[in-house]
Design an enzyme around this catalytic site. Structure first.
Site, mmCIF file in Angstrom:
data_model
loop_
_atom_site.group_PDB
_atom_site.id
_atom_site.type_symbol
_atom_site.label_atom_id
_atom_site.label_comp_id
_atom_site.label_asym_id
_atom_site.label_seq_id
_atom_site.Cartn_x
_atom_site.Cartn_y
_atom_site.Cartn_z
ATOM 1 N N GLY A 88 45.069 49.136 19.030
ATOM 2 C CA GLY A 88 45.684 48.295 18.012
ATOM 3 C C GLY A 88 44.927 46.990 17.870
ATOM 4 N N GLU A 99 34.823 34.902 51.201
ATOM 5 C CA GLU A 99 35.621 34.070 50.296
ATOM 6 C C GLU A 99 34.904 32.752 50.041
ATOM 7 O OE1 GLU A 99 38.636 34.016 48.435
ATOM 8 O OE2 GLU A 99 37.860 32.015 48.011
ATOM 9 N N HIS A 104 74.540 41.501 61.630
ATOM 10 C CA HIS A 104 73.787 41.483 62.886
ATOM 11 C C HIS A 104 73.663 42.901 63.436
ATOM 12 C CE1 HIS A 104 72.353 40.198 66.804
ATOM 13 N NE2 HIS A 104 73.232 41.053 67.339
ATOM 14 N N GLY A 146 41.498 37.058 47.979
ATOM 15 C CA GLY A 146 42.731 36.873 47.218
ATOM 16 C C GLY A 146 43.657 38.049 47.498
ATOM 17 N N VAL A 147 44.601 38.247 46.585
ATOM 18 C CA VAL A 147 45.632 39.273 46.814
ATOM 19 C C VAL A 147 45.003 40.670 46.891
ATOM 20 C CG1 VAL A 147 47.908 39.997 46.076
ATOM 21 C CG2 VAL A 147 47.050 37.794 45.372
ATOM 22 N N ILE A 148 44.110 40.974 45.936
ATOM 23 C CA ILE A 148 43.523 42.327 45.911
ATOM 24 C C ILE A 148 42.609 42.534 47.119
ATOM 25 C CG2 ILE A 148 41.924 43.845 44.651
ATOM 26 C CD1 ILE A 148 43.116 42.841 42.071
ATOM 27 N N ARG A 190 41.171 38.164 37.796
ATOM 28 C CA ARG A 190 41.255 38.945 36.561
ATOM 29 C C ARG A 190 41.311 37.977 35.380
ATOM 30 N NH1 ARG A 190 42.457 44.306 37.148
ATOM 31 N NH2 ARG A 190 43.604 44.437 35.185
HETATM 32 P P1 FAD Z 1 48.627 45.616 31.776
HETATM 33 O O1 FAD Z 1 49.406 46.257 32.840
HETATM 34 O O2 FAD Z 1 47.201 45.310 32.031
HETATM 35 O O3 FAD Z 1 48.755 46.579 30.507
HETATM 36 C C1 FAD Z 1 48.075 46.334 29.314
HETATM 37 C C2 FAD Z 1 47.805 47.644 28.624
HETATM 38 O O4 FAD Z 1 47.362 47.351 27.314
HETATM 39 C C3 FAD Z 1 46.692 48.476 29.258
HETATM 40 O O5 FAD Z 1 47.162 49.750 29.635
HETATM 41 C C4 FAD Z 1 45.607 48.580 28.187
HETATM 42 O O6 FAD Z 1 45.021 49.856 28.122
HETATM 43 C C5 FAD Z 1 46.403 48.314 26.924
HETATM 44 N N1 FAD Z 1 45.595 47.725 25.854
HETATM 45 C C6 FAD Z 1 44.772 46.657 25.932
HETATM 46 N N2 FAD Z 1 44.245 46.370 24.730
HETATM 47 C C7 FAD Z 1 44.757 47.286 23.868
HETATM 48 C C8 FAD Z 1 44.587 47.514 22.479
HETATM 49 N N3 FAD Z 1 43.826 46.720 21.734
HETATM 50 N N4 FAD Z 1 45.241 48.561 21.932
HETATM 51 C C9 FAD Z 1 46.028 49.367 22.684
HETATM 52 N N5 FAD Z 1 46.227 49.194 23.989
HETATM 53 C C10 FAD Z 1 45.602 48.166 24.572
HETATM 54 N N6 FAD Z 1 51.392 42.732 40.210
HETATM 55 C C11 FAD Z 1 52.554 42.652 40.878
HETATM 56 O O7 FAD Z 1 53.499 42.003 40.393
HETATM 57 N N7 FAD Z 1 52.732 43.299 42.080
HETATM 58 C C12 FAD Z 1 51.744 44.017 42.653
HETATM 59 O O8 FAD Z 1 51.927 44.581 43.727
HETATM 60 C C13 FAD Z 1 50.499 44.099 41.982
HETATM 61 N N8 FAD Z 1 49.484 44.818 42.506
HETATM 62 C C14 FAD Z 1 48.302 44.914 41.822
HETATM 63 C C15 FAD Z 1 47.268 45.644 42.397
HETATM 64 C C16 FAD Z 1 46.062 45.751 41.734
HETATM 65 C C17 FAD Z 1 44.950 46.547 42.360
HETATM 66 C C18 FAD Z 1 45.894 45.146 40.451
HETATM 67 C C19 FAD Z 1 44.594 45.285 39.706
HETATM 68 C C20 FAD Z 1 46.917 44.418 39.879
HETATM 69 C C21 FAD Z 1 48.130 44.287 40.561
HETATM 70 N N9 FAD Z 1 49.184 43.533 40.045
HETATM 71 C C22 FAD Z 1 50.364 43.433 40.731
HETATM 72 C C23 FAD Z 1 49.071 42.836 38.740
HETATM 73 C C24 FAD Z 1 49.749 43.669 37.636
HETATM 74 O O9 FAD Z 1 49.140 44.925 37.568
HETATM 75 C C25 FAD Z 1 49.646 42.945 36.302
HETATM 76 O O10 FAD Z 1 50.158 41.634 36.426
HETATM 77 C C26 FAD Z 1 50.451 43.683 35.238
HETATM 78 O O11 FAD Z 1 49.987 44.997 35.089
HETATM 79 C C27 FAD Z 1 50.375 42.947 33.904
HETATM 80 O O12 FAD Z 1 51.098 43.666 32.947
HETATM 81 P P2 FAD Z 1 50.738 43.601 31.399
HETATM 82 O O13 FAD Z 1 51.735 44.467 30.721
HETATM 83 O O14 FAD Z 1 50.576 42.202 30.981
HETATM 84 O O15 FAD Z 1 49.266 44.246 31.286
HETATM 85 P P1 NAD Z 2 42.850 36.235 43.170
HETATM 86 O O1 NAD Z 2 42.775 35.129 42.211
HETATM 87 O O2 NAD Z 2 44.117 36.489 43.907
HETATM 88 O O3 NAD Z 2 41.721 36.049 44.284
HETATM 89 C C1 NAD Z 2 40.366 35.958 43.994
HETATM 90 C C2 NAD Z 2 39.693 35.276 45.157
HETATM 91 O O4 NAD Z 2 38.293 35.411 44.973
HETATM 92 C C3 NAD Z 2 40.000 33.784 45.244
HETATM 93 O O5 NAD Z 2 40.396 33.473 46.553
HETATM 94 C C4 NAD Z 2 38.688 33.121 44.840
HETATM 95 O O6 NAD Z 2 38.484 31.885 45.484
HETATM 96 C C5 NAD Z 2 37.688 34.165 45.300
HETATM 97 N N1 NAD Z 2 36.399 34.109 44.587
HETATM 98 C C6 NAD Z 2 36.176 33.899 43.271
HETATM 99 N N2 NAD Z 2 34.850 33.963 43.007
HETATM 100 C C7 NAD Z 2 34.227 34.238 44.178
HETATM 101 C C8 NAD Z 2 32.879 34.453 44.554
HETATM 102 N N3 NAD Z 2 31.890 34.397 43.658
HETATM 103 N N4 NAD Z 2 32.603 34.720 45.860
HETATM 104 C C9 NAD Z 2 33.602 34.784 46.790
HETATM 105 N N5 NAD Z 2 34.906 34.588 46.480
HETATM 106 C C10 NAD Z 2 35.231 34.337 45.190
HETATM 107 O O7 NAD Z 2 42.368 37.534 42.362
HETATM 108 P P2 NAD Z 2 42.415 39.069 42.724
HETATM 109 O O8 NAD Z 2 42.610 39.273 44.180
HETATM 110 O O9 NAD Z 2 41.253 39.665 42.040
HETATM 111 O O10 NAD Z 2 43.737 39.523 41.981
HETATM 112 C C11 NAD Z 2 43.883 39.304 40.580
HETATM 113 C C12 NAD Z 2 45.335 39.110 40.243
HETATM 114 O O11 NAD Z 2 46.023 40.343 40.326
HETATM 115 C C13 NAD Z 2 46.047 38.176 41.187
HETATM 116 O O12 NAD Z 2 45.960 36.854 40.737
HETATM 117 C C14 NAD Z 2 47.447 38.650 41.158
HETATM 118 O O13 NAD Z 2 48.174 37.935 40.210
HETATM 119 C C15 NAD Z 2 47.346 40.106 40.738
HETATM 120 N N6 NAD Z 2 47.679 40.946 41.892
HETATM 121 C C16 NAD Z 2 48.909 40.802 42.458
HETATM 122 C C17 NAD Z 2 49.234 41.556 43.549
HETATM 123 C C18 NAD Z 2 50.574 41.383 44.177
HETATM 124 O O14 NAD Z 2 51.431 40.819 43.524
HETATM 125 N N7 NAD Z 2 50.804 41.848 45.383
HETATM 126 C C19 NAD Z 2 48.329 42.466 44.082
HETATM 127 C C20 NAD Z 2 47.088 42.560 43.495
HETATM 128 C C21 NAD Z 2 46.772 41.809 42.377
#
Ligand code: FAD
Ligand code: NAD
Length: 480
Positions: free
Chosen positions: A122, A212, A452, A191-193, A280
């Site tokens: 879209g 890091e 408890h 970071g988290v990932i 991201r």
């Molecule tokens: P998205 O989930 O990214 O969905 C967007 C969708 O839009 C995609 O499927 C894409 O294909 C579609 N799209 C994009 N552009 C278009 C277009 N032009 N037309 C049609 N479709 C399109 N968050 C947590 O809260 N807890 C967690 O444990 C957690 N773990 C994570 C682990 C990893 C490895 C990663 C990468 C992320 C994690 N996150 C976690 C973050 C979480 O995935 C995102 O914050 C969340 O998915 C955001 O939701 P959203 O709907 O904004 O976007």
């Molecule tokens: P992040 O922002 O959590 O961590 C990225 C880390 O990479 C930071 O600590 C930053 O200082 C470091 N960094 C950046 N550039 C660098 C470089 N050139 N060399 C070395 N270190 C560098 O990002 P992420 O771990 O990629 O996760 C992306 C987002 O996805 C998070 O912000 C989070 O919101 C979401 N996420 C959430 C969960 C969860 O809720 N459990 C799990 C996974 C992802």
């Protein structure tokens, strides 16, 4: 297919699919455009979170923890298992099945709620028109909508010093798919990932080095909690190197050589795989035509107000595309809010009470302000900290690492923040969420009865500790 809808949502992730379902519940004729093709080469809803994010990573975190426990701590319980074996193929298959069931479930929910799923891409154009390009190669169509919700999510940030090839150098998606356990695994970004996926492979046997760039560990987390988490993760075997800036990488057929610099100079490490997890960014490519009229902010997020309205009346944006934490639950609640705003209902996400969780072991979770943030504000505050080591249930489970911490306002006693590192932090944190949402004071929690033995008793004791009333830890009164 109709070319007119009350609402068109672009993106079917947790933000988009929830918006679409809530709009349909409210009686709006709703379409959701999603272009994702999954691993099985099929169109899929659920976005990053369900397909390659939250859910598959948690499936692997749970499986790898079970393996780690079997290998390392079951013997402490008197359970001796001879010849345990890792079947990585089955572990990955199990993850894929969970993803398939969940994403298929969203498609069922769309059917049940009469949401039209448009499979394809879209693009927002001027005048709330959306250009739809179907995945099946069919003709491009123009759809007219009363309201458009942009929910296109985010994609990993690339760094030129370590270009992702999804073979030796991977992003988070590639790191969910290794076909064997890498002997040496490098991770860029603590970071988290980086911490979650680094933990998965560490538990399965990889030697993991996390590089890091920043000097501080988890700077967004309360310092006392982050320090304890770092200690526990390092004890588990994660080699976390702070202040390490990657300057280059080189791949051979089977190895990645990474160079980085820190305060001691230039270093080189060789890995079997390298995960790049440095953040991201909002995914706006192809989403907006030049005349769409929607503005971006200085960090390329779509600019929105507190109720997710863009600069174009009737066009909203939510989730990872906009400011605020990039979390699925934040995207979901913004989706619900937007659907209700469209119906002129009074509603507002409380951005001050969004929990964060890191699903390592122990888990780290927080809500509200850290002690450092409150200190910086200059307001008088008090803290209560109680370790899980003082909790009978934690001892019974062999999970005594970590603590619960409250930060409360000195004058009003209101809870300003809750911070946990420890067992089931991802569940316990919601006691803080509920308390803060209701404007609770530390005394409110002190007066409640907790079961408890339970881990929640440490929450209770930490609230008591705010006023030097904890029973199971010896507290020394701070000098004023
Ligand atoms: P998205 O989930 O990214 O969905 C967007 C969708 O839009 C995609 O499927 C894409 O294909 C579609 N799209 C994009 N552009 C278009 C277009 N032009 N037309 C049609 N479709 C399109 N968050 C947590 O809260 N807890 C967690 O444990 C957690 N773990 C994570 C682990 C990893 C490895 C990663 C990468 C992320 C994690 N996150 C976690 C973050 C979480 O995935 C995102 O914050 C969340 O998915 C955001 O939701 P959203 O709907 O904004 O976007
Ligand atoms: P992040 O922002 O959590 O961590 C990225 C880390 O990479 C930071 O600590 C930053 O200082 C470091 N960094 C950046 N550039 C660098 C470089 N050139 N060399 C070395 N270190 C560098 O990002 P992420 O771990 O990629 O996760 C992306 C987002 O996805 C998070 O912000 C989070 O919101 C979401 N996420 C959430 C969960 C969860 O809720 N459990 C799990 C996974 C992802």
């Amino acid at each position: 297919m109709s070319d007119k809808f009350d609402v068109v949502v672009i993106g079917g992730g947790p933000g988009g699919y929830v918006t679409a379902i809530r709009c349909a519940q409210l009686g709006l004729n709703t379409a959701c455009i999603e272009k994702r093709i999954n691993k099985q080469d099929e169109p899929a809803l659920g976005g990053t979170c369900l397909n390659v994010g939250c859910i598959p990573s948690k499936a692997l975190l749970d499986s790898s923890w079970k393996y780690h426990e079997t290998e390392s701590s079951l013997a402490d319980h008197g359970i001796k298992i001879k010849g345990s074996d890792l079947d990585l193929g089955t572990m990955l298959q199990r993850k894929d099945t969970i993803v398939k069931n969940l994403t298929g479930g969203i498609a069922q929910l769309f059917k049940a709620n009469k949401v039209t799923w448009l499979q394809g891409t879209g693009q927002l154009k001027a005048g709330k028109q959306v250009e739809f390009q179907p995945l099946d190669g069919g003709e491009t169509q123009t759809i007219q909508a009363e309201h458009v919700v942009l929910a296109a999510g985010s994609v990993p940030v690339d760094i030129p010093v370590a270009p992702v090839d999804q073979n030796l150098i991977v992003d988070s998606t590639g790191a969910l798919e290794f076909d064997k356990v890498p002997k040496r695994l490098g991770v860029i970004g603590a970071g988290v990932i980086g911490l979650e996926l680094g933990s998965v492979w560490n538990r399965l046997g990889s030697e993991v080095v996390v590089l890091e760039a920043v000097d501080a560990f988890l700077p967004m987390v309360d310092k006392q909690i982050a320090k304890d988490a770092q200690k526990q993760l390092e004890k588990q075997g994660l080699d976390i190197r702070l202040g390490a800036r990657v300057t280059g990488s080189e791949t051979t057929k089977t190895k990645v050589k990474v160079t980085y610099s820190d305060k001691d100079g230039e270093h080189t490490e060789s890995f079997d795989k390298l995960i790049v997890a440095v953040g991201r960014r909002p995914y706006t490519e192809g989403l907006l035509s030049q005349d769409a009229g929607v503005s971006l902010d200085e960090r390329n997020f779509i600019y929105v107000d507190s109720q997710c309205r863009t600069d174009v009346p009737g066009v909203y944006a939510i989730g990872d595309l906009v400011r605020g934490p990039a979390l699925a639950h934040k995207a979901i609640e913004e989706g619900v809010m937007v659907a209700e705003v469209i119906m002129d209902e009074h509603t507002q996400v409380n951005y001050d009470v969004i929990p964060g969780v890191i699903y390592t072991h122990p888990e780290v979770a927080w809500v509200g302000k850290t002690e450092e943030e409150v200190k910086e504000s200059g307001d008088a505050y008090k803290t209560g900290v109680v370790p899980f080591a003082a909790n009978g249930r934690a001892m019974a489970a062999g999970e005594t690492g970590g603590m619960v911490k409250f930060v409360a306002d000195e004058k009003t006693d209101r809870i300003l923040g809750m911070h946990i590192v420890g067992p089931q932090a991802s569940e316990l944190i919601h006691q803080g969420v509920v308390a803060m949402e209701f404007g609770a004071t530390a005394e409110d929690l002190q007066m409640m009865v907790f079961g408890h033995p339970s881990l929640s008793e440490t929450v209770h004791e930490a609230a008591l500790a705010v006023d030097y009333k904890a029973i199971h830890v010896a507290q020394r009164r701070r000098k004023k």
